[in-house]
Design a protein around this motif. Structure first.
Motif, short mmCIF file in Angstrom:
data_model
loop_
_atom_site.label_atom_id
_atom_site.label_comp_id
_atom_site.label_asym_id
_atom_site.label_seq_id
_atom_site.Cartn_x
_atom_site.Cartn_y
_atom_site.Cartn_z
N MET A 1 0.76 -1.03 0.13
CA MET A 1 0.02 -0.04 0.08
C MET A 1 0.94 1.22 0.14
N LEU A 2 1.82 1.41 0.98
CA LEU A 2 2.48 2.61 0.96
C LEU A 2 3.41 3.09 -0.27
N ARG B 1 -10.09 0.98 2.76
CA ARG B 1 -8.70 0.85 3.31
C ARG B 1 -7.59 1.68 2.56
N GLU C 1 -7.98 5.13 4.14
CA GLU C 1 -7.46 5.03 5.74
C GLU C 1 -5.93 5.21 5.75
N VAL C 2 -5.48 4.67 4.99
CA VAL C 2 -3.90 4.69 4.82
C VAL C 2 -3.50 6.01 4.20
N PHE D 1 -3.77 8.78 7.07
CA PHE D 1 -2.87 8.89 7.95
C PHE D 1 -1.76 9.42 7.85
N TYR D 2 -1.11 9.26 6.79
CA TYR D 2 0.25 9.89 6.61
C TYR D 2 0.50 11.11 6.20
N VAL D 3 1.40 12.00 6.29
CA VAL D 3 1.02 13.51 6.12
C VAL D 3 1.76 13.72 4.62
N MET D 4 2.45 12.58 4.26
CA MET D 4 3.07 12.77 2.89
C MET D 4 2.29 12.74 1.63
N TYR D 5 1.14 12.19 2.08
CA TYR D 5 0.12 11.81 0.76
C TYR D 5 -0.78 13.10 0.70
#
Lengths: 162, 446
Positions: free
Chosen positions: A34-35, A66, A69-70, A73-77
């Motif tokens: 995913m990442l 999903r 959700e990911v 959560f992360y600031v770089m996206y």
């Protein structure tokens, strides 16, 4: 009819990238990609459009929820299209001790933006530690790192951004 | 001040700054991969024993003995085993792993190969923080070189043992440096820490036994084999083998990453000519955070302490990730703590209530005090909020799933313990006593 998400060239890059990513994980663990898959999509499109999230989810055999959700959560996206240049200014302790707060104020004035705001050309953000504490103050522009900044150095960097 | 600190020959940082130090060719010319050759002649159990004997302790923050960690991996598990490299370097004040990845990535890769062979691992994931674009490029280039040279791949340096190494970049979340959150992230999820036990050595990545080691820890491993465990152990103290990288930042004349003996004191690190070269003219040390922003702060009279795990524990603080942040006597401690508190509020993953609610509460109270809006009782309130996240002492027994709660509360407890007067002065005077220059000697950015 809606515009296709990718140009033929982008599609080729996405397909090859996704195949490579999935090959790094056990066959029943595709979702682990995913990442890197979101990073690939963002590299191609500059942000993460919903249609792209659905496509990533399909390839990784998970629900679009999903993927969202990911991504959230992360600031770089970027779930919204950012400015052409995303400027992340570190104002953590070591950088602040070397004047990062004043550097941010200078940037706000110069760009006509408050931290957290964006226009077509710039997104200005206050960010957390960028691991440049020994060469503070620092910032990143679209993931490119700049450190030991002074007003003159910063002016020169900004002048190069078309 | 003339140098009095015990001199050491650098081992991790020896090649930094030298031409092409990041290439396989340069690394091999310096004796690179000789440690792996030696290890491959040994039985896996003997490799683990050698690492135990070396007293190598994890360099990511907790300082757990590396060999012991490796020995927790069950030998008879039918599941595949994994190695996950923690390169999610995000603790404020810490910037050492970046230099290893940029200047000598093969040293870490050799450590990966030795660890993988010892543990029966055939797949390793190197997890780097998302912001590390350049370190990731250097690291990936080194991995590619290692595959091409037959070090990784179907045959581990010619031996009939397959090892694949993949690089994964995070996407901006400090919590992913916590080992179980890192595993969740590697599994393609948001980085929510897992309850322990079970520990990753038994139930880790994809439910399989997994060792999570820091970049510097793995870069130290080859030296245990080239120099021998006894030699490596003797470089350090009774309980901590080897040298260590220390990151010096804040109001000091020469910030940077220095490789030091475990016997080097904080005072030597700040004042010695080899390292920090003292304070700016006319300024004195007021406070030092010795091991990354989560480590309890020390006062100026507490700096004659070695930069080593046990010695700092005696002072009720931590060697942590080796991030030493110096604050001079012109620095406002309320503003400094506010900045640190904001970091933890921003980075809390939101899974546990005390951390999710408590970290922004701390931040709001500190901002109120710093801006001269503090009221009587606010300092006690701040102390209570921190205690509800994690009591003090002891260290490491907070009310949350992972140590981020401890990390958020410890600075508050320690700043209040050592600098309470300054917090009360803000409330009494209804202003910051440092006015618009709260950031010490270098605050006037120009």
């Amino acid at each position: 009819m809606a515009e296709p998400l990718f140009t033929p060239e982008e599609q080729k890059k996405f397909d090859a990238g996704i195949a490579e990513i999935i090959s790094h994980y056990p066959p029943d663990r595709k979702s682990a990609g995913m990442l890197p898959a979101l990073r690939l999509l963002q590299e191609i499109k500059g942000w993460l459009p919903q249609e792209g999230l659905r496509l990533v989810a399909k390839h990784l055999e998970v629900t679009p929820e999903r993927a969202y959700e990911v991504a959230s959560f992360y600031v770089m996206y970027h779930l919204k299209k950012p400015g052409k240049y995303v400027i992340d200014v570190c104002t953590n302790l070591s950088c602040s001790l070397w004047g990062a707060e004043k550097m941010l104020a200078y940037l706000e004035e110069k760009l006509g933006l408050k931290a957290g705001e964006a226009n077509e050309k710039f997104t200005l953000r206050e960010t957390e530690c960028l691991a440049s504490c020994g060469t503070a103050p620092c910032l990143q522009i679209n993931e490119d790192h700049h450190e030991s900044l002074t007003r003159a150095k910063l002016d020169a960097i900004l002048a190069k951004l078309s | 001040m003339a140098s009095t600190a015990k001199a050491i020959d650098p081992i991790i940082s020896a090649a930094w700054g030298k031409p092409q130090s990041w290439t396989l060719d340069s690394y091999k010319k310096r004796g690179g991969y000789e440690g792996l050759k030696k290890a491959l002649e040994m039985a896996p159990a003997a490799i683990i024993d050698e690492v135990k004997k070396s007293n190598l302790r994890g360099r990511g923050g907790a300082g757990f003995p590396t060999g012991l960690k490796w020995s927790f991996v069950p030998k008879d598990s039918p599941k595949p085993k994994y190695l996950a490299v923690n390169g999610d370097e995000s603790e404020p004040g810490t910037f050492k792993d970046r230099y290893i990845l940029e200047d000598d990535p093969h040293m870490m890769l050799e450590g990966i190969a030795i660890a993988s062979y010892a543990l029966g691992v055939h797949t390793c994931y190197v997890y780097l923080r998302g912001e590390f674009k350049f370190p990731a490029q250097r690291c990936q280039a080194a991995i590619d070189e290692a595959y091409k040279a037959g070090i990784f791949g179907k045959k581990l340096m010619g031996k009939d043992y397959e090892l694949n190494v993949y690089l994964v970049r995070g996407a901006g979340a400090y919590i992913c440096g916590e080992e179980t959150a890192l595993l969740e992230s590697l599994e393609g999820k948001k980085g929510w820490p897992r309850l322990k036990p079970p520990f990753p050595a038994v139930v880790g990545l994809f439910g399989s036994p997994t060792v999570v080691n820091n970049v510097e820890t793995l870069a130290s491993v080859p030296h245990v084999f080239t120099g021998g465990a006894d030699w490596y152990a003797k470089l350090g103290t009774d309980k901590s083998g080897g040298t260590r990288l220390v990151c010096l930042s804040g109001t000091v004349n020469r910030p940077g990453v220095y490789e030091v003996s475990m016997h080097t004191t904080i005072s030597e690190l700040i004042f010695d000519d080899k390292y920090g070269r003292g304070m700016p003219a006319g300024r004195k040390v007021k406070a030092v955070i010795p091991g990354g922003s989560s480590a309890p702060v020390l006062g100026a009279d507490e700096l004659d302490v070695a930069m080593e795990f046990e010695a700092l524990k005696v002072k009720q603080t931590m060697a942590g990730s080796g991030g030493v942040i110096v604050m001079d006597d012109a620095t406002c401690m309320v503003r400094s703590l506010w900045r640190v508190a904001r970091f933890y509020a921003e980075e809390s993953c939101g899974q546990c209530t005390p951390c999710r609610e408590g970290t922004p509460w701390q931040t709001r109270l500190l901002r109120k005090i710093e801006e001269g809006r503090g009221e009587p009782g606010d300092v006690e309130m701040l102390s209570n909020v921190a205690a509800s996240i994690a009591p003090y002492p002891p260290i490491g027994l907070g009310n949350t799933i992972c140590a981020l709660g401890d990390a958020a509360a410890l600075p508050t407890h320690s700043f209040l313990m050592r600098f309470k007067d300054e917090f009360e002065a803000h409330i009494r005077e209804k202003r910051c006593p440092f006015g618009d220059k709260p950031w010490g000697s270098f605050g006037d950015w120009s």
